[in-house]
Design an enzyme around this catalytic site. Structure first.
Site, mmCIF file in Angstrom:
data_model
loop_
_atom_site.group_PDB
_atom_site.id
_atom_site.type_symbol
_atom_site.label_atom_id
_atom_site.label_comp_id
_atom_site.label_asym_id
_atom_site.label_seq_id
_atom_site.Cartn_x
_atom_site.Cartn_y
_atom_site.Cartn_z
ATOM 1 N N ASP A 205 0.685 -1.100 0.022
ATOM 2 C CA ASP A 205 0.036 -0.011 -0.074
ATOM 3 C C ASP A 205 0.936 1.125 0.175
ATOM 4 O O ASP A 205 0.466 2.127 -0.823
ATOM 5 C CB ASP A 205 -0.841 -0.073 1.081
ATOM 6 C CG ASP A 205 -1.981 -1.127 1.152
ATOM 7 O OD1 ASP A 205 -2.284 -1.796 -0.055
ATOM 8 O OD2 ASP A 205 -2.472 -1.655 2.302
ATOM 9 N N ASP B 122 -6.733 0.313 11.703
ATOM 10 C CA ASP B 122 -5.346 1.311 12.067
ATOM 11 C C ASP B 122 -5.821 2.535 11.574
ATOM 12 O O ASP B 122 -4.894 3.738 12.209
ATOM 13 C CB ASP B 122 -4.444 0.607 10.973
ATOM 14 C CG ASP B 122 -3.843 -0.598 11.675
ATOM 15 O OD1 ASP B 122 -3.884 -0.775 12.816
ATOM 16 O OD2 ASP B 122 -2.845 -1.293 11.153
ATOM 17 N N SER C 49 -2.198 -10.219 4.052
ATOM 18 C CA SER C 49 -1.995 -9.070 4.687
ATOM 19 C C SER C 49 -1.333 -9.086 5.952
ATOM 20 O O SER C 49 -1.719 -9.847 6.956
ATOM 21 C CB SER C 49 -3.245 -8.167 4.869
ATOM 22 O OG SER C 49 -3.151 -6.969 5.620
ATOM 23 N N ARG D 52 0.518 1.124 16.796
ATOM 24 C CA ARG D 52 0.298 2.399 15.873
ATOM 25 C C ARG D 52 0.355 3.630 16.598
ATOM 26 O O ARG D 52 0.869 4.786 16.073
ATOM 27 C CB ARG D 52 -1.244 2.244 15.422
ATOM 28 C CG ARG D 52 -1.365 0.851 14.330
ATOM 29 C CD ARG D 52 -0.417 1.213 13.277
ATOM 30 N NE ARG D 52 -0.658 -0.201 12.371
ATOM 31 C CZ ARG D 52 0.302 -1.076 11.871
ATOM 32 N NH1 ARG D 52 1.398 -0.850 12.332
ATOM 33 N NH2 ARG D 52 0.069 -1.870 11.056
#
Length: 409
Positions: free
Chosen positions: A17, A127, A179, A98
């Protein structure tokens, strides 16, 4: 698109991504400067060659911030001390990684005078919330760009096609594009055959597991490990004092080799859908078990039971991206108070995916053998129980007498 945006800081992992986001931003925002930022929370070799790749695809520079020790001491350990598990199983490996990454990205964006921060989170996941709540906490006026919510790319296959058309090098193919999210604490797997909960994860398939082996492939001989804690924080393994990062790595090796820490769950995402994921958390699973065993010895009943309620609330806050909130900080303060006597040593037996309690000691142990023994004891008068039960059951007796009286009318 906002043509006034001249400088963008991108949360950059080098994965599918974020790799295609750089050329996409160049195309759609009038060729702005792209500054890539990667937070090193223990991805290991995933960071190899990242600077060359970022610059080749259009970034002006790449920051790689070493956050590993801070990640362990300020995020992992507070969550471990809280005993927080989302929906009873997930040890929050992605969730608490995160906030620390996003906080560093904000620091760099402010220092660089950036007009916007960009991330590669999808509009379906958690996320995006974790990144953006952190940005709001430290740069409330900063513009956020989330390409997955606005571009025409609709799937990972589309993303791969875009990468191929723009000569963006990838480490995956359409057949292997699980993923994944990896850090010092865990590795997650989502997508492909895992999207159907009826499919068993292919633990034995070469290349699927990266942090260890399946229980079937683990040794037939058990391995013992002793972990000592000070105020809820692990400090030694088998008597050897280790820094926080090396301690996690050591337990990852031990746990992984013995098939520890594999979890296959369908979880409730913050955005409303259910999602199936497979998680590898070998060292973390060992630490949680050891910590729970030690707490059972050192915490009084009321504190232990109330802390279980706090643990669930803490896990939901972390999962939902609310690390930098007053409530999370207040819960951590409560947890720290409970940990003042959580000091001692726990011995565990690791065997084919199992973690077995092999003994625990603590100078603050509330376990009193004189009270608990089945042998004769001068410290516990069993006759005292009669009066206790009479008072404890008085309301039950009163209700039964009332019912009997009314039934006889």
């Amino acid at each position: 698109m906002d043509k006034k945006i001249k400088k963008i800081v991108l949360a950059y992992s080098g994965g599918l991504d974020t790799s295609i986001i750089i050329p996409w931003l160049k195309e759609n925002y009038d060729n702005p400067e792209i500054i890539a930022v990667s937070g090193d929370v223990g991805q290991g070799t995933e960071l190899d060659g990242l600077e060359e790749k970022a610059k080749k695809t259009g970034a002006s520079k790449l920051y790689i911030a070493d956050l590993k020790e801070e990640f362990v001491t300020d995020y992992i350990y507070p969550t471990l001390k809280a005993g927080a598990k989302y929906e009873g199983e997930y040890l929050l490996g992605t969730s608490f990684a995160r906030p620390i990454i996003a906080k560093k990205i904000v620091e760099i964006a402010l220092a660089e005078g950036a007009d916007a921060i960009c991330h590669g989170c999808t509009g379906k996941g958690n996320d995006q919330v974790r990144f953006e709540l952190t940005i709001k906490a430290f740069a409330p006026h900063m513009k956020v760009i989330a390409p997955w919510r606005i571009w025409n790319i609709k799937s990972r296959s589309d993303a791969i096609a875009y990468a191929e058309a723009h000569n963006v090098p990838l480490r995956i193919t359409r057949e292997t594009n699980y993923s994944k999210d990896k850090n010092l604490w865990h590795l997650s797997h989502e997508g492909l055959d895992l999207e159907d909960p009826a499919n068993e994860p292919q633990y034995g398939k070469p290349g699927f597991l990266e942090m260890g082996v399946s229980p079937e492939q683990a040794p037939d001989k058990p391995v013992y490990v002793s972990i000592s804690f000070e105020k809820g924080v692990p400090v030694t393994i088998d008597g050897e004092k280790l820094n926080p990062v090396d301690l996690i790595k050591k337990l990852n090796e031990l746990g992984g080799a013995n098939g520890i820490g594999l979890v296959d769950i369908v979880e409730n995402r913050l955005v409303g859908m259910k999602s199936r994921g497979v998680y590898e958390t070998p060292g973390g699973t060992i630490l949680y078990k050891a910590h729970e065993i030690l707490e059972s010895l050192c915490l009084d009943k009321d504190t232990q039971h109330y802390k279980a309620l706090i643990s669930q609330q803490f896990a939901e806050l972390v999962y939902n991206g609310k690390w930098f909130t007053p409530l999370r900080e207040a819960l951590s303060a409560f947890v720290d108070k409970t940990q003042e006597t959580v000091t001692g040593e726990v011995k565990l037996k690791l065997y084919k995916g199992n973690i077995i309690n092999a003994g625990v000691t603590s100078p603050y142990s509330l376990y009193n053998e004189e009270f608990a023994t089945f042998d004769e004891s001068d410290d516990y008068n069993q006759k005292d129980s009669e009066g206790f039960i009479n008072l404890y059951g008085l309301s039950i007796k009163a209700r039964a007498l009332m019912q009997a009286k009314n039934n006889n009318k």
